[in-house]
Design a protein around this motif. Structure first.
Motif, PDB file in Angstrom:
ATOM      1  N   GLU A 272       0.877  -1.094   0.012  1.00 48.09           N
ATOM      2  CA  GLU A 272       0.054   0.065   0.009  1.00 48.09           C
ATOM      3  C   GLU A 272       0.811   0.979   0.098  1.00 48.09           C
ATOM      4  O   GLU A 272       0.670   2.229  -0.785  1.00 48.09           O
ATOM      5  CB  GLU A 272      -1.095   0.065   1.171  1.00 48.09           C
ATOM      6  N   THR A 312      -7.558  -0.318  -0.199  1.00 48.33           N
ATOM      7  CA  THR A 312      -7.053   0.504  -0.511  1.00 48.33           C
ATOM      8  C   THR A 312      -6.192   0.754  -1.820  1.00 48.33           C
ATOM      9  O   THR A 312      -5.865   1.273  -2.698  1.00 48.33           O
ATOM     10  CB  THR A 312      -6.118   1.456   0.594  1.00 48.33           C
ATOM     11  N   THR A 316      -6.142   2.373  -5.432  1.00 49.37           N
ATOM     12  CA  THR A 316      -4.661   2.959  -5.978  1.00 49.37           C
ATOM     13  C   THR A 316      -4.176   2.377  -7.094  1.00 49.37           C
ATOM     14  O   THR A 316      -3.881   3.201  -8.022  1.00 49.37           O
ATOM     15  CB  THR A 316      -3.798   2.968  -4.766  1.00 49.37           C
TER      16      THR A 316
END
Length: 322
Positions: A272, A312, A316
């Motif tokens: 991440e 997430t 992204t």
């Protein structure tokens, strides 16, 4: 790394340095993108134990030459738990996007590495080397066909399929009638069949789970329908309607149940973080063919393992693609 004594009438010359990441389908990750700078420094991930580096030298007309070098990389014994702080500190000290890309390339390659010490000789199965699933050969080599994806089953040459088909049809017919063709090796049995070393007969075996789900205390192998995801009773090698997957015990996860949940959390957080760094790279570089290719290679490396992508990270990744 340096590229010295190159000469051409069509100046100026530009240089691009890469290293070959064997953990992501052998893709080139950047050490230094194309520029007039003829040298580069970086920290490389540990190889097996060698890593292949390459240099592209371009003239002003975009003609280029390519050279390779193999380097031995010694382990710094950095564990995954400390890679997050390492990545953050390196990013804070990076002065430009080139250094950030070096960081993304080296760290992502490090977390993509798997243990291949007990992998069989993949060339004997006509498969790519073990790289993304523990102790499991990669996909079939070009010009060969067999069980899809990573597997330790035989792949056969497409040019010899007519000959293999006769063997396979004979084995299928015998199998349907409750008998099996005699054999001494898997090559005698044809596509999707293996030779039982004890009975010396061809058998169409069950699909195998990645790394046999590590051990019985961490996971067990089940079969699921490809479309519905529902569990089914059996799944033969080569049957595209089903898959063999690992059902992990509590506290374990990953494609083969080899990671603890704490390890997976660290891996997810690190991917991440690196994806955020990649977003910043894409926002600070001009868009051209070279930069898009570089971004694509890094994105492929960061998203290789879907088990280590958080919600997430998925968002992204999609944002980068858009």
């Amino acid at each position: 790394l340096s590229g010295n004594l190159w000469a051409d009438v069509d100046l100026p010359l530009t240089y691009q340095f890469n290293f070959l990441s064997t953990s992501v389908s052998s893709n080139n990750l950047p050490i230094q993108v194309r520029s007039e700078k003829s040298y580069a420094t970086t920290t490389l991930p540990v190889g097996n134990p060698y890593i292949s580096c390459d240099l592209y030298v371009y003239d002003v007309l975009d003609s280029y030459s390519e050279v390779y070098a193999t380097v031995l990389v010694h382990s710094a014994d950095i564990i995954v738990d400390t890679l997050i702080s390492y990545a953050q500190s390196q990013y804070m000290n990076s002065g430009n996007t080139d250094q950030t890309k070096q960081l993304i390339s080296s760290v992502s390659t490090r977390i993509n590495q798997v243990d291949c010490s007990q992998s069989p000789s993949c060339v004997d199965f006509n498969r790519n080397n073990c790289s993304s699933v523990t102790n499991t050969c990669g996909s079939c080599l070009g010009g060969y066909i067999g069980d899809l994806g990573n597997s330790n089953t035989m792949c056969f040459s497409t040019s010899s399929l007519s000959a293999q088909d006769s063997i396979q049809n004979r084995a299928l017919k015998s199998f349907a009638n409750g008998f099996s063709t005699t054999c001494n090796s898997d090559k005698e049995c044809g596509l999707y069949f293996t030779c039982n070393p004890k009975t010396k007969t061809c058998e169409r075996g069950l699909s195998a789970c990645p790394n046999k789900c590590t051990n019985i205390n961490q996971g067990r192998c089940i079969f699921v329908n490809t479309n519905s995801g529902n569990e089914v009773s059996t799944c033969l090698i080569g049957d595209i309607s089903c898959n063999a997957v690992c059902k992990c015990e509590f506290g374990y996860g990953g494609i083969d149940c080899s990671h603890s949940m704490n390890q997976l959390t660290y891996q997810k957080n690190l991917r991440e973080l690196l994806l955020v760094y990649l977003v910043n790279v894409t926002m600070n570089e001009n868009i051209n063919t070279n930069t898009i290719n570089t971004w694509s290679e890094m994105l492929l490396s960061l998203s290789q393992n879907p088990y280590e992508l958080s919600g997430t990270s998925i968002n992204t990744t999609l944002a980068i693609i858009d």
